[in-house]
Write an enzyme that holds these catalytic residues in place. Structure first.
Site, PDB file in Angstrom:
ATOM      1  CG  HIS A   1      50.239  58.667  59.951  1.00 44.88           C
ATOM      2  ND1 HIS A   1      49.392  58.669  58.879  1.00 44.88           N
ATOM      3  CD2 HIS A   1      49.443  58.439  61.032  1.00 44.88           C
ATOM      4  CE1 HIS A   1      48.148  58.431  59.288  1.00 44.88           C
ATOM      5  NE2 HIS A   1      48.151  58.296  60.580  1.00 44.88           N
TER       6      HIS A   1
ATOM      7  CD  GLU B   1      41.782  66.015  62.373  1.00 47.93           C
ATOM      8  OE1 GLU B   1      40.830  65.834  61.587  1.00 47.93           O
ATOM      9  OE2 GLU B   1      42.315  65.085  63.000  1.00 47.93           O
TER      10      GLU B   1
HETATM   11  C1  LIG Z   1      42.178  63.329  59.691  1.00 49.54           C
HETATM   12  C2  LIG Z   1      42.640  62.377  60.743  1.00 49.54           C
HETATM   13  N1  LIG Z   1      42.493  62.696  62.029  1.00 49.54           N
HETATM   14  C3  LIG Z   1      42.886  61.860  63.003  1.00 49.54           C
HETATM   15  C4  LIG Z   1      43.448  60.652  62.703  1.00 49.54           C
HETATM   16  C5  LIG Z   1      43.906  59.700  63.832  1.00 49.54           C
HETATM   17  N2  LIG Z   1      42.991  58.560  63.902  1.00 49.54           N
HETATM   18  C6  LIG Z   1      43.265  57.421  63.251  1.00 49.54           C
HETATM   19  S1  LIG Z   1      42.053  56.298  63.401  1.00 49.54           S
HETATM   20  C7  LIG Z   1      41.137  57.298  64.375  1.00 49.54           C
HETATM   21  C8  LIG Z   1      39.810  56.826  64.902  1.00 49.54           C
HETATM   22  C9  LIG Z   1      38.888  56.437  63.807  1.00 49.54           C
HETATM   23  O1  LIG Z   1      37.726  55.862  64.307  1.00 49.54           O
HETATM   24  P1  LIG Z   1      36.664  55.179  63.361  1.00 49.54           P
HETATM   25  O2  LIG Z   1      36.443  56.045  62.156  1.00 49.54           O
HETATM   26  O3  LIG Z   1      35.467  54.869  64.171  1.00 49.54           O
HETATM   27  O4  LIG Z   1      37.333  53.850  62.823  1.00 49.54           O
HETATM   28  P2  LIG Z   1      37.835  52.597  63.652  1.00 49.54           P
HETATM   29  O5  LIG Z   1      39.242  52.876  64.029  1.00 49.54           O
HETATM   30  O6  LIG Z   1      36.942  52.427  64.822  1.00 49.54           O
HETATM   31  O7  LIG Z   1      37.767  51.453  62.711  1.00 49.54           O
HETATM   32  C10 LIG Z   1      41.795  58.513  64.569  1.00 49.54           C
HETATM   33  C11 LIG Z   1      41.282  59.624  65.385  1.00 49.54           C
HETATM   34  C12 LIG Z   1      43.633  60.362  61.343  1.00 49.54           C
HETATM   35  N3  LIG Z   1      44.222  59.219  60.937  1.00 49.54           N
HETATM   36  N4  LIG Z   1      43.201  61.213  60.391  1.00 49.54           N
END
Ligand SMILES: Cc1ncc(C[n+]2csc(CCOP(=O)(O)OP(=O)(O)O)c2C)c(N)n1
Ligand SMILES: Cc1ncc(C[n+]2csc(CCOP(=O)(O)OP(=O)(O)O)c2C)c(N)n1
Ligand SMILES: [Mg+2]
Ligand SMILES: [Mg+2]
Lengths: 330, 327, 327, 330
Positions: B129, B60
């Site tokens: 959140h 972000e």
């Molecule tokens: C700073 C932030 N940005 C966006 C999000 C929304 N978000 C939650 S999980 C996620 C994807 C994460 O992917 P990854 O790190 O590959 O983990 P996975 O869910 O595949 O285990 C996003 C974009 C968040 N929780 N925190």
């Protein structure tokens, strides 16, 4: 259940059965949670770990007293593997008083301090500095504990991850960072997150050792992970591990996962460590349908009991919402 | 008039602005191939391509800053935060780059851009959140802050935000994306900085915005049933405040409730209350009441969450209180 | 009584707490070998060694989070921000980890730690380095916020902050580190949550904190010379507010000026003003006046900066205004 | 003054004289600024670039119309090299109306859009995403411009740097990141910032090309930098360059720089590109004391005129403080 063989020994039959059960417990726990979600009994976000269970089970086997797991919102697997009571985990998902943290956290925030479950965190990357802080405390007090910090591959690109890893490397903290590369960050496949194939390319910049493998076998995973854990414990040598894995469900319950093909999922199903362990029980250890089913039935029963417990548990006391913001509120 | 959901109204606004001005682009997590976590950007990738509908990694601070830099270089970015909760890691970029650039450079650069996404608590997402960010983003100069509660306002204000020469923080709500309402066909703009009387009345003024609007309208209905005629003012723009609209209403009703979905300490709630108490010192017949979140971190548990959020009943009670009306 | 500078008082507080409790450590940029950008940590590295006086790379989110994690594991970190301006990049760690951890974990973890450093404008550092952060950090639950203006308060409150079981945001000021004042020998603590009457008076209440304190005291002197007896209340703790101290004074004087070094919109200034307007509705003889920064980004140029900061004269004029006294 | 030789050609005498003058202009500008600071005529922070001038001069030579330099608070050198008027730069330091940005920014915020001086930024690392945004705009509009983004080695460890570099690498933006490794971040020597010696170790993680050298010669620096700039311009290939350099003054005027030895500084003085260029003029091109002094005198005169201009310039109009926060305020 404690392992009957050391991480480096070849597993005997009991050991295969044990890890099969442990992985299956996580899977059945989550399948029942998924059903409860569809029934409207669980709300908010629910991120399932189905397909990645071997990682949590291997990790739990390596934990000594005082060791800590710090992970993301995709945290049920670790909790169940670390021995948190399924009924309290399920009650947390139901937002009930008997939940792991009293219903205030929900799916994304499983914490059970004494079990080494130091938490599920919901801000991507935000937990890495915190985990480094636990390891800092271990080095400061000399408690001999190791912190295992898990993150998704999507978390590799955010600032806090960089800072947390950098400080851990600079200060030589007893910590192992494990990237669970399940190929997707929500709907974004790895190749649109980074042009790099091998995420451990960053280890030298942090002066960490690294390792990287595909998680198809829980024993291999345990053995290779144990090497990093031991170096952290004995030499304060931090590590960066990348595990290639796969989640069979969408990112969370609200994601239909349209961004991938059936074929892709089929290929991955063959690699599913739970499936392969079942194959090993059948092929190497003479288990038939009945024997597998007996195991499964017992586990489903355990998890159904967790659901029943969760349903029966009352909502938190309304006054509870004023507790714990400051210590004085208790 | 056609009826749209808020998410559709936002989408139409982006679509029209992108069609009108090819400097406008949308950037954020999952805005492209996934078509938006809440589907606000549905169809835009197919229509405008990868160059103008840009999926980002989870970074972000990075992409907020890219937006600032692109705006300085002449583009007009719309930066989507999946939710404003995640903008906390980009706080520095907003505070120190977006909001200060024009001043810092002696007017050499402008930063015409929009940061948009859902704000405040949705439903059972626990504390990290479930936060209202207006108390942070209204607290410094150099930005405008908008909060929308109807499809009509969403479209008209987002279009104005995209055309504004300044950085605009634009608040939506997860739980309101599906709210439907009439939206005229064809182009229209709603000026930033103008509040809207969502329900006229002359006995009590209820000042609200964002998620607070439907709750306040329900409360006004309860008040009506109990013989109190409440005016509901939707601020729509939180910075700069539409002081005239606020003060005119208060001078008419002499009684005020400020009701919103956010924490009590400081922020827009306190600012508006203080403005009224100061400027209408001799007009007020009762102290300004505030009804908002409890001053606590949010819980996942449904009952605890619900209790922390202002209900129509609580607002109605505050209305009755300032009207010295028995319940 | 010995006379110390504020920086020396802070140093004594850290030194005494580190000597008393070996879980206490100091971490931040240049706190060790350089002995602090503003020399607050002078001598501590020599006395306590690298393990407990920890220099960090430039990574505020990283080391703020390390502090949170270390506190959860039983240590008692003092995290120094070189200035709070740089804490903007660590905002998420403070908002989402420090402030929420105890609640989020159902009370399993506590986060006893201090984030300290200078706050608000110093002198000609331009806009990114001239910001008052209380409007951000007071706006959410889960933390305490302290602001000190004298060596005595600095020492007594920092010691309490270190011993507090919660995260404490502790504001100092670059331009006040050299301010001298008496500090008793031997140990003493000042409880968090108690305001202090810096100058008793009974005609007008001036509520202030931090850099506002000396300015308000000067203004009170001007008022005295003009026949108005002003009481100056230094809040010292901004969250939670010492409501009794505020309201008692206002009920006595019936006239209030809130004066501080920070932006006008929201924040502690609006919160206090609203509190008074609501709770003392029938006691107030005049609207609450606020005197604070202009609502603008700060300039480097000395004249522009000075004009944006409240002067004793402006505060005096506000005092005269609420007292309906001709200037 | 435009270069008389291309970056890859061997410099002729005129060219050596030209770069000598350009570097000396920066040094004398800052020496006079330093004196004005001591006299209380400049306030706030003043971070001098003395010792690093060759980098700005080499950079300026490579800039085409529309190219941009984005840098830190240590920004006077770039401004002067890019052709910003010294008197307006000095007036900015004096906080005067005729300053580069009207006196509102001071030392840390030199901006001169049309000269390609896209700014001095004061939050460590915070400018990297912004610079990536400029390069994003170049790629978007196809304007062919390159963005050169400078940072201190101390900025390598903060999150925004990681994110800015990562996005630039992922999106193949026309940008060159140049780390001016002057060995210290305030009082912290490199070895206490990171355990890594070579900061370009991170380039592969961002899929950037990299290069690294010690800046003792302005021409070598220009030549090697030009390769990266050209790849950025023609192939949208971002790069990470580490330049080993040294600042002879403290971090800012308030830093006595006690953290280093006289010996260390002496060793570095021998490598000072300005000193070496002067040596080259003397040894290779027959310049004597008089010729050098004549050059110097003219430059000192130019810079003294800048000081006089700055002193004479009025303070900004008081109402100016209300301008430019929003566009409507103009
Ligand atoms: C700073 C932030 N940005 C966006 C999000 C929304 N978000 C939650 S999980 C996620 C994807 C994460 O992917 P990854 O790190 O590959 O983990 P996975 O869910 O595949 O285990 C996003 C974009 C968040 N929780 N925190
Ligand atoms: C986020 C942030 N943290 C801290 C500071 C204070 N600070 C300003 S410059 C500096 C040192 C930077 O060192 P380096 O990046 O090596 O650049 P150099 O000053 O050596 O050119 C620090 C700590 C800041 N401006 N921003
Ligand atoms: Mg993933
Ligand atoms: Mg440096």
């Amino acid at each position: 259940m404690t392992p009957t063989t050391s991480p480096t020994q070849a597993p005997d039959k009991d050991e295969v059965v044990r890890v099969f059960k442990e992985m299956l417990r996580i899977r059945r726990f989550e399948e029942l949670a998924s059903r409860a979600y569809t029934q409207g009994k669980i709300s908010g976000f629910l991120h399932l770990y189905i397909g990645q269970e071997a990682i949590a089970v291997a990790t739990a086997d390596l934990m000594k007293d005082g060791d800590r797991v710090v992970t993301t919102y995709r945290d049920h697997g670790f909790a169940v593997a670390l021995g948190c009571e399924p009924q309290r985990c399920m009650a947390e998902l139901f937002g009930k008083k008997d939940g792991l943290v009293g219903g205030v956290g929900g799916s994304m925030h499983f914490f059970d301090r004494d079990k080494g479950m130091w938490g599920g965190y919901a801000i991507v990357g935000g937990h890495l500095p915190v985990a480094a802080g636990h390891a800092f405390a271990s080095k400061y007090t000399g408690d001999g504990a190791v912190t295992l910090c898990f993150l998704g591959e999507g978390a590799m690109h955010i600032g806090a991850t960089h800072e947390g890893m950098h400080l851990a490397g600079l200060w030589k903290l007893p910590i192992v960072f494990v990237v669970e590369n399940n190929q997707y960050a929500m709907g974004t496949p790895l190749k649109r997150q980074t042009l790099v194939d091998d995420l451990t390319v960053r280890a030298p910049a942090y002066r960490m050792t690294s390792d990287r493998w595909e998680v198809t076998d829980v024993f291999e995973t345990r053995r290779r992970l144990s090497e990093a854990v031991e170096r952290a414990r004995t030499d304060n040598q931090p590590a960066l591990i990348e595990l290639l894995t796969y989640r069979f469900r969408g990112h969370s319950m609200s994601d239909p996962a349209k961004y991938r093909t059936k074929d892709e999922v089929e290929v991955q199903r063959k690699k599913d460590p739970l499936y392969r362990t079942e194959q090993s029980l059948r092929e190497d250890h003479g288990f038939g349908d009945d024997a597998i089913e007996a195991i499964d039935d017992a586990i489903v029963e355990e998890m159904q009991a967790a659901v029943d417990f969760a349903e029966a548990s009352p909502q938190p006391d309304p006054e509870h919402r004023f507790r714990n913001h400051l210590v004085e509120d208790d | 008039m056609p009826t749209l959901q808020i998410r559709e109204a936002l989408r139409e606004a982006m679509d029209e602005e992108m069609a009108r001005d090819d400097r406008v682009f949308v950037m954020g997590e999952e805005v492209g191939y996934y078509e938006g976590a809440y589907k606000c950007t549905q169809g835009l990738l197919a229509k405008y391509g990868e160059q103008r509908v840009v999926d980002t990694p989870i970074a972000e601070a990075g992409f907020a800053g890219v937006g600032v830099g692109a705006a300085m270089a002449g583009l007009r970015p719309i930066i989507e935060f999946m939710t404003f909760n995640f903008s906390a890691v980009a706080f520095d970029q907003i505070l120190n780059n977006a909001a200060k650039m024009r001043h810092l450079t002696g007017g050499q650069f402008t930063v015409p851009m929009v940061f948009r996404g859902p704000n405040a608590a949705a439903h059972m997402l626990s504390s990290t959140h479930s936060q209202a960010f207006e108390s942070f983003y209204c607290g410094f100069p150099g930005v405008k802050v908008v909060s929308v509660a109807t499809p009509y306002d969403a479209k008209g204000l987002l279009k104005s935000a995209v055309r504004d020469e300044n950085p605009v923080i634009f608040f939506e709500s997860e739980v309101m994306y599906g709210v439907k309402g009439e939206v005229p066909e064809g182009e229209y703009l709603i000026p930033i900085g103008e509040a809207d009387i969502k329900r006229p009345g002359d006995q009590v003024t209820v000042i609200t915005w964002g998620q607070g609007v439907p709750t306040a309208l329900e409360a006004a209905k309860m008040a009506e049933e109990n013989g109190i005629d409440a005016e509901v003012i939707d601020l729509r723009t939180l910075r700069p405040l539409d002081k005239d609209a606020i003060l005119n209403s208060v001078r008419k009703t002499n009684r005020v409730v400020v009701s919103y979905h956010g924490w009590p300490y400081g922020g827009t709630g306190a600012e508006v209350a203080d403005l009224i108490a100061r400027e209408c010192f001799y007009d007020l017949d009762a102290p300004v009441e505030r009804v908002c979140y409890e001053d606590i971190n949010f819980s996942y548990a449904e009952n605890l969450e619900q209790l922390a959020i202002p209900s129509p009943k609580q607002i109605y009670e505050a209305i009755a209180k300032v009207a010295y009306h028995s319940l």
